[in-house]
Design an enzyme around this catalytic site. Structure first.
Site, short mmCIF file in Angstrom:
data_model
loop_
_atom_site.label_atom_id
_atom_site.label_comp_id
_atom_site.label_asym_id
_atom_site.label_seq_id
_atom_site.Cartn_x
_atom_site.Cartn_y
_atom_site.Cartn_z
CE1 TYR A 144 -2.36 3.19 2.65
CE2 TYR A 144 -3.46 2.60 0.62
CZ TYR A 144 -3.26 3.75 1.70
OH TYR A 144 -3.99 4.71 1.88
CG ASP A 239 5.98 3.56 0.16
OD1 ASP A 239 4.73 3.32 0.04
OD2 ASP A 239 6.62 3.84 1.20
CE LYS A 267 2.89 4.77 7.78
NZ LYS A 267 1.64 4.99 8.28
P1 KE4 Z 1 -0.18 8.60 4.42
O1 KE4 Z 1 -0.68 9.13 3.03
O2 KE4 Z 1 -1.21 7.76 5.08
O3 KE4 Z 1 0.55 9.30 5.19
O4 KE4 Z 1 0.85 7.34 3.92
C1 KE4 Z 1 0.54 6.29 3.01
C2 KE4 Z 1 1.49 5.07 3.15
C3 KE4 Z 1 2.36 5.07 2.22
N1 KE4 Z 1 3.51 3.98 2.08
C4 KE4 Z 1 3.24 3.11 3.21
C5 KE4 Z 1 4.16 1.91 3.09
C6 KE4 Z 1 2.22 3.25 4.17
O5 KE4 Z 1 2.25 2.49 5.07
C7 KE4 Z 1 1.13 4.23 4.03
C8 KE4 Z 1 0.17 4.50 5.07
N2 KE4 Z 1 0.04 3.41 6.21
C9 KE4 Z 1 -1.19 3.26 6.86
C10 KE4 Z 1 -1.25 1.99 7.74
N3 KE4 Z 1 -1.13 0.88 7.08
C11 KE4 Z 1 -2.00 4.43 7.30
C12 KE4 Z 1 -3.17 4.32 8.15
C13 KE4 Z 1 -4.11 4.78 7.54
O6 KE4 Z 1 -4.47 4.68 6.29
O7 KE4 Z 1 -4.86 5.31 8.20
#
Ligand code: KE4
Length: 428
Positions: A144, A239, A267
């Site tokens: 993701y 990523d 993060k």
């Molecule tokens: P954000 O746009 O949510 O800041 O990041 C997206 C993203 C990109 N790449 C990786 C590897 C990620 O894990 C994420 C976002 N992680 C999720 C948890 N699995 C965020 C939690 C959510 O979607 O509320």
């Protein structure tokens, strides 16, 4: 546990927020029951609006590697805020955080800060397409990368067929620029590059995926992706939004000795405030406006408060032995959970990298997304609910990671294992 106030807020939230949440996973749909509302956090614990307290292994989905409300982070953000929240003009803090990131990630010579992991990956893919002059992005099933249209795509019928939109609202045309391959399958990757080589701009992958649960790369897999992208003249994008400063201080790329062309971060580098970043060699990053023809911009990119939180977090994490101690705490917890599951006769498959880990309710190894989906998600949901009632908060989905912080002590881990022993023994 009594959760009347959370229940009342949940009813209110559903009248003004889409689905009652600002991010779907917070609705707890995968684990049943109603979500709790947070009131505060301190170190390894989070308190809800009814005064219940939980040992927190979600840590805002990874950022809080130094725990909730770390004094140094609070002081840094307070100090920055007193000087002004945002200027829309560059500040020194952006330089200092970029320099720290570059120190830990030798593959990065230039950084661009954005406001989320989604923005980081979306921008890195646009940059790759602009640099290479090709359109196709290859992604890996189960990874993701945020909610950008082109990556909300599931695997097509055959390996060399284009993906299908995985969300309403994603135009068919977008998915015709995205190919989806299984993780840990070198042959599938080779077939896609043999078929579309010169039309591929990039392959984007979580080097250690944390969004199908945590799945580890098999020997030679990441090297094969590096070779295939180099051979085809496309870019390898790691990523590391989740794995950065969690799989290691230099991310998964340091742990596995692979040098990607572009790296996406988020993060931990924001310490809980909205930050994303992408970076790579000056030659590639020089394609970005205002130097080059690839456009990307952001009102609050490099925001002083977020930079302060990120700097304070990394400064604390860099103290000698801190990362190793967090990793050891993760190992202690994982080993303890495994022992509890064995004692209860519950088959699980466990994975860990650095300070992130996963316990699949699955009696077989999990080496890709298809394996992960064979896990017993109902059993996971029952485990989640049992642990929550005993004051321990794990991710509200089997297909997530659990995270450790520097503030989780033996007391928290022992309490967690006591709760796990009781919860696992009650599972049908
Ligand atoms: P954000 O746009 O949510 O800041 O990041 C997206 C993203 C990109 N790449 C990786 C590897 C990620 O894990 C994420 C976002 N992680 C999720 C948890 N699995 C965020 C939690 C959510 O979607 O509320």
């Amino acid at each position: 546990m009594k959760r009347d106030t959370s229940a009342s807020l949940w009813r209110e939230a559903q009248k003004c927020l889409a689905g009652g949440v600002n991010s779907p996973v917070r609705a707890f749909n995968a684990v049943g029951g109603e979500p709790f509302f947070a009131a505060s956090g301190s170190g390894p614990r989070i308190q809800d609006v009814d005064g219940n307290e939980y040992i927190d292994y979600v840590l805002s989905w990874g950022p809080l590697v130094m725990g909730h409300a770390h004094p140094a982070v609070v002081e840094a953000v307070r100090h920055a805020l007193e000087r002004g929240a945002s200027f829309g003009v560059s500040t020194e803090a952006e330089i200092r955080l970029a320099e720290r990131i570059i120190r830990h990630f030798p593959s990065i010579e230039r950084v661009r800060f954005v406001n989320s992991g989604t923005e980081a990956v979306m921008s890195a893919i646009r940059l790759a397409r602009g640099f290479v002059g090709a359109d196709i992005a290859v992604k890996v099933a189960g990874c993701y990368h945020g909610h950008m249209d082109g990556l909300l795509v599931r695997a097509g019928s055959g390996l060399t067929t284009f993906g299908q939109p995985d969300s309403r609202g994603v135009p068919e045309a977008y998915s015709r620029c995205t190919l989806v391959i299984p993780y840990n399958d070198i042959e599938a990757a080779r077939e896609v590059f043999d078929t579309y080589g010169e039309d591929i701009a990039c392959l984007v992958v979580e080097p250690v995926p944390g969004n199908m649960g945590v799945v580890l790369p098999e020997s030679g897999y990441l090297e094969a992706l590096r070779d295939l992208t180099k051979w085809s003249g496309s870019l390898l994008i790691f990523d590391e939004v989740m794995s950065g400063f969690r799989a290691g201080m230099g991310g998964a790329q340091a742990r596995y000795g692979i040098k990607p062309d572009l790296t996406c971060l988020g993060k931990v580098i924001g310490g809980g405030l909205p930050v994303g970043a992408y970076g790579g060699p000056a030659e590639i990053m020089g394609m970005l406006a205002p130097q080059g023809p690839v456009y990307q911009a952001g009102t609050l990119s490099g925001n002083p408060l977020a930079m302060a939180a990120g700097l304070a977090t990394l400064e604390a994490l860099e103290h000698p032995g801190v990362f190793e101690r967090i990793e050891q705490s993760m190992t202690t917890l994982a080993e303890g959970l495994g022992a509890c599951a064995k004692e209860a006769g519950v088959p699980v498959y466990q994975t860990q990298t650095g300070s992130m880990a996963c316990m699949f309710f699955n009696e077989n190894p999990v080496r890709n997304y298809e394996d992960a989906t064979q896990s017993d998600t109902q059993r996971y949901a029952a485990f989640f609910r049992g642990m929550l009632e005993r004051g321990v908060y794990f991710a509200p989905s089997q297909f997530e990671a659990c995270f450790m912080s520097a503030t989780h002590s033996v007391a928290e881990i022992d309490k967690t294992l006591d709760a796990a022993r009781q919860t696992l023994s009650e599972l049908e």
